[in-house]
Write an enzyme that holds these catalytic residues in place. Sequence first.
Site, PDB file in Angstrom:
ATOM      1  N   HIS A 101     -11.975  69.421 -52.833  1.00 55.35           N
ATOM      2  CA  HIS A 101     -12.058  67.916 -53.035  1.00 55.35           C
ATOM      3  C   HIS A 101     -11.524  67.202 -54.321  1.00 55.35           C
ATOM      4  O   HIS A 101     -11.695  68.099 -55.229  1.00 55.35           O
ATOM      5  CB  HIS A 101     -13.561  67.267 -53.186  1.00 55.35           C
ATOM      6  CG  HIS A 101     -14.371  67.575 -51.744  1.00 55.35           C
ATOM      7  ND1 HIS A 101     -15.080  68.685 -51.567  1.00 55.35           N
ATOM      8  CD2 HIS A 101     -14.669  66.830 -50.628  1.00 55.35           C
ATOM      9  CE1 HIS A 101     -15.936  68.546 -50.643  1.00 55.35           C
ATOM     10  NE2 HIS A 101     -15.467  67.399 -49.898  1.00 55.35           N
ATOM     11  N   ASP A 104     -14.084  67.708 -57.090  1.00 50.98           N
ATOM     12  CA  ASP A 104     -14.539  68.983 -57.390  1.00 50.98           C
ATOM     13  C   ASP A 104     -13.574  69.554 -58.621  1.00 50.98           C
ATOM     14  O   ASP A 104     -14.033  70.055 -59.564  1.00 50.98           O
ATOM     15  CB  ASP A 104     -14.377  70.014 -56.330  1.00 50.98           C
ATOM     16  CG  ASP A 104     -14.858  69.729 -55.143  1.00 50.98           C
ATOM     17  OD1 ASP A 104     -15.802  68.849 -55.033  1.00 50.98           O
ATOM     18  OD2 ASP A 104     -14.192  70.126 -54.103  1.00 50.98           O
ATOM     19  N   GLU A 232     -13.432  66.211 -39.440  1.00 50.24           N
ATOM     20  CA  GLU A 232     -14.419  67.264 -39.419  1.00 50.24           C
ATOM     21  C   GLU A 232     -15.854  66.600 -38.900  1.00 50.24           C
ATOM     22  O   GLU A 232     -16.339  65.766 -39.583  1.00 50.24           O
ATOM     23  CB  GLU A 232     -14.583  67.762 -40.956  1.00 50.24           C
ATOM     24  CG  GLU A 232     -15.816  68.871 -40.724  1.00 50.24           C
ATOM     25  CD  GLU A 232     -15.879  69.443 -42.225  1.00 50.24           C
ATOM     26  OE1 GLU A 232     -14.630  69.657 -43.043  1.00 50.24           O
ATOM     27  OE2 GLU A 232     -17.015  69.614 -42.595  1.00 50.24           O
ATOM     28  N   GLU A 268     -17.141  72.782 -37.784  1.00 51.97           N
ATOM     29  CA  GLU A 268     -18.066  73.382 -38.970  1.00 51.97           C
ATOM     30  C   GLU A 268     -19.325  74.079 -38.094  1.00 51.97           C
ATOM     31  O   GLU A 268     -19.875  73.123 -37.493  1.00 51.97           O
ATOM     32  CB  GLU A 268     -18.345  72.587 -40.005  1.00 51.97           C
ATOM     33  CG  GLU A 268     -19.448  73.128 -40.961  1.00 51.97           C
ATOM     34  CD  GLU A 268     -19.820  72.571 -42.415  1.00 51.97           C
ATOM     35  OE1 GLU A 268     -18.603  72.166 -43.152  1.00 51.97           O
ATOM     36  OE2 GLU A 268     -20.763  72.406 -42.812  1.00 51.97           O
ATOM     37  N   HIS A 271     -22.629  72.089 -38.556  1.00 54.00           N
ATOM     38  CA  HIS A 271     -22.476  70.600 -38.179  1.00 54.00           C
ATOM     39  C   HIS A 271     -22.638  70.627 -36.625  1.00 54.00           C
ATOM     40  O   HIS A 271     -23.119  69.727 -35.889  1.00 54.00           O
ATOM     41  CB  HIS A 271     -21.214  70.068 -38.490  1.00 54.00           C
ATOM     42  CG  HIS A 271     -20.803  69.686 -40.048  1.00 54.00           C
ATOM     43  ND1 HIS A 271     -19.746  69.381 -40.502  1.00 54.00           N
ATOM     44  CD2 HIS A 271     -21.625  70.175 -40.981  1.00 54.00           C
ATOM     45  CE1 HIS A 271     -19.841  69.154 -41.652  1.00 54.00           C
ATOM     46  NE2 HIS A 271     -20.986  69.849 -42.143  1.00 54.00           N
ATOM     47  N   ASP A 307     -28.165  70.723 -43.397  1.00 55.97           N
ATOM     48  CA  ASP A 307     -26.820  71.486 -43.361  1.00 55.97           C
ATOM     49  C   ASP A 307     -27.054  72.483 -44.560  1.00 55.97           C
ATOM     50  O   ASP A 307     -26.808  72.254 -45.623  1.00 55.97           O
ATOM     51  CB  ASP A 307     -25.929  70.311 -43.842  1.00 55.97           C
ATOM     52  CG  ASP A 307     -24.593  70.845 -43.756  1.00 55.97           C
ATOM     53  OD1 ASP A 307     -24.388  72.012 -42.836  1.00 55.97           O
ATOM     54  OD2 ASP A 307     -23.664  70.225 -43.989  1.00 55.97           O
ATOM     55  N   ASP A 309     -25.672  75.272 -44.905  1.00 60.11           N
ATOM     56  CA  ASP A 309     -24.505  75.866 -45.416  1.00 60.11           C
ATOM     57  C   ASP A 309     -24.512  77.149 -45.850  1.00 60.11           C
ATOM     58  O   ASP A 309     -24.223  77.676 -47.001  1.00 60.11           O
ATOM     59  CB  ASP A 309     -23.710  74.929 -46.798  1.00 60.11           C
ATOM     60  CG  ASP A 309     -23.119  73.650 -45.990  1.00 60.11           C
ATOM     61  OD1 ASP A 309     -22.883  73.416 -44.897  1.00 60.11           O
ATOM     62  OD2 ASP A 309     -22.862  72.789 -46.966  1.00 60.11           O
ATOM     63  N   ASP A 339     -17.125  76.904 -45.850  1.00 63.40           N
ATOM     64  CA  ASP A 339     -17.746  75.987 -46.408  1.00 63.40           C
ATOM     65  C   ASP A 339     -19.232  76.455 -46.548  1.00 63.40           C
ATOM     66  O   ASP A 339     -20.056  75.808 -45.765  1.00 63.40           O
ATOM     67  CB  ASP A 339     -17.669  74.670 -45.758  1.00 63.40           C
ATOM     68  CG  ASP A 339     -18.134  73.259 -46.258  1.00 63.40           C
ATOM     69  OD1 ASP A 339     -18.504  73.609 -47.379  1.00 63.40           O
ATOM     70  OD2 ASP A 339     -17.825  72.343 -45.626  1.00 63.40           O
TER      71      ASP A 339
HETATM   72  C1  XLS Z   1     -19.996  68.376 -45.574  1.00 65.98           C
HETATM   73  C2  XLS Z   1     -18.820  68.753 -45.347  1.00 65.98           C
HETATM   74  C3  XLS Z   1     -17.811  68.845 -46.398  1.00 65.98           C
HETATM   75  C4  XLS Z   1     -16.417  68.909 -45.926  1.00 65.98           C
HETATM   76  C5  XLS Z   1     -15.302  68.305 -46.820  1.00 65.98           C
HETATM   77  O1  XLS Z   1     -21.144  68.520 -44.925  1.00 65.98           O
HETATM   78  O2  XLS Z   1     -19.060  69.856 -44.580  1.00 65.98           O
HETATM   79  O3  XLS Z   1     -18.115  69.837 -47.315  1.00 65.98           O
HETATM   80  O4  XLS Z   1     -16.178  70.045 -45.432  1.00 65.98           O
HETATM   81  O5  XLS Z   1     -15.715  67.290 -47.329  1.00 65.98           O
HETATM   82 NI    NI Z   2     -17.283  71.285 -43.941  1.00 68.59          NI
HETATM   83 NI    NI Z   3     -21.246  70.738 -43.986  1.00 65.30          NI
END
Ligand code: XLS
Ligand code: NI
Ligand code: NI
Length: 437
Positions: A101, A104, A232, A268, A271, A307, A309, A339
């Site tokens: 991003h 970041d 996404e 993802e 998600h 989430d 991750d 991610d």
């Molecule tokens: C957040 C998203 C984010 C996207 C990029 O949940 O996964 O990280 O991948 O903005």
């Molecule tokens: Ni993502």
């Molecule tokens: Ni995410």
Amino acid sequence: MKSAFPQITEIRYEGPKSKNPLAFKHYNADEIVEGKTLRDHLRFAVVYWHTFRGTGSDPFGAGTMQRPWDDGSASISNAQNRARVAFEFISKLGAPYYCWHDRDVAPEGKNLRETNKNLDAVAKVLKEEQKRTGVKLLWGTTNAFSHPRFVHGASTSCNADVFAFAACQVKKAMEVTHELGGEGYTFWGGREGYMTLLNTDMKREQEHLAKFLHLAVAHKKAIGFKGQFYIEPKPKEPTKHQYDSDAAACLNFLREFDLLPHFKLNIETNHATLAGHTMQHELEVAGAAGALGSIDANTGDELLGWDTDQFPTSIYLTTYTMLSVLKYGGFKTGGVNFDAKVRRESFEPIDLFYAHIGGMDAFARGLKIAAAIRKDGRLAEFVKNRYASWDSGIGAKIEAGKASFKDLEAYMLKKGEAAASSSGRQEYLENLINEFI
Ligand code: XLS
Ligand code: NI
Ligand code: NI
């Protein structure tokens, strides 16, 4: 520059018998599967945000991550130094790509002009490091959700100035992505959704989102950026309802607003599960529409509803994912983007290596298993036979558009009853998959 990971030279493939935790057991980048190297099939990417900006903080406590190279300041020199560390990590790991991003990589300044200048100053280092290491940018994206100005969303904000600000951010981030040779650009919904419908004009907000994406498409053309655009999907978090809630909702939105030719989906795992779907379901929805672009590889936790991750380590998950990816012809511009973040309790720098090695090995195994299942052919054969009644007779007529309701009535009046169906054999098929795991 002083090495941030002096104890690591390069992560190598040592084969399944190796007990070295800092070696690949399954990811042999040069190995050929279905006519392509593992490197080219999987196109692994490291994310800048979790891996180099994640602090390990959660709603109950402060950050825990030990990142000795980071002085914690919002200075440009710290950001530039961090970028060099990132490339040391990514190249030692042997991942061909990374993603970021805008916010970041470089700190926000006191106004838009200064913020853009900051991004340019760090992008200069990113470009040098890409050249030095050969690591490439899979996709760039914009963080239009962290800053308080985005409290009501970005392109769907009730405040038109916020739409304008977000547009400037996407314009700049897309230009930097282009400058760095990025192969794609992702739009994740951030705060594009609502917390309550009591204060929300949903129709107007969605029209604004569509307008925003059309402007992005126009700017892409204007600057000659050839990368792929991705949406996404995510159903909730941070908002209660995100407009891009799942693959089907995204496709419908893109079709409604004539955007489908310009976008593919970046699916993802976590998600998908938040949306109440499996990863494979989302991949199949995207793939069937010709819109399977890329994946954000991670996983949630069955017992936690957010989430999380986490790094993907389940071989079932990677096998099913790669079965669908191979079925739709593999990644073209996209790839397997981690991610994912190390747990708050895994705070040493070396944990970043363990996490990525595990994810890469899990995907390499998933790919090889999926390829073996395809070579074996029984699974595909079973599905094909299951639909055999559509290959001739009345089924073929219906598919060809040559049977009306009236024709079907005449057919069934003559026949009296439908032919018997065969078993779905779910357990047999699950056992078949286990032969390969
Ligand atoms: C957040 C998203 C984010 C996207 C990029 O949940 O996964 O990280 O991948 O903005
Ligand atoms: Ni993502
Ligand atoms: Ni995410």
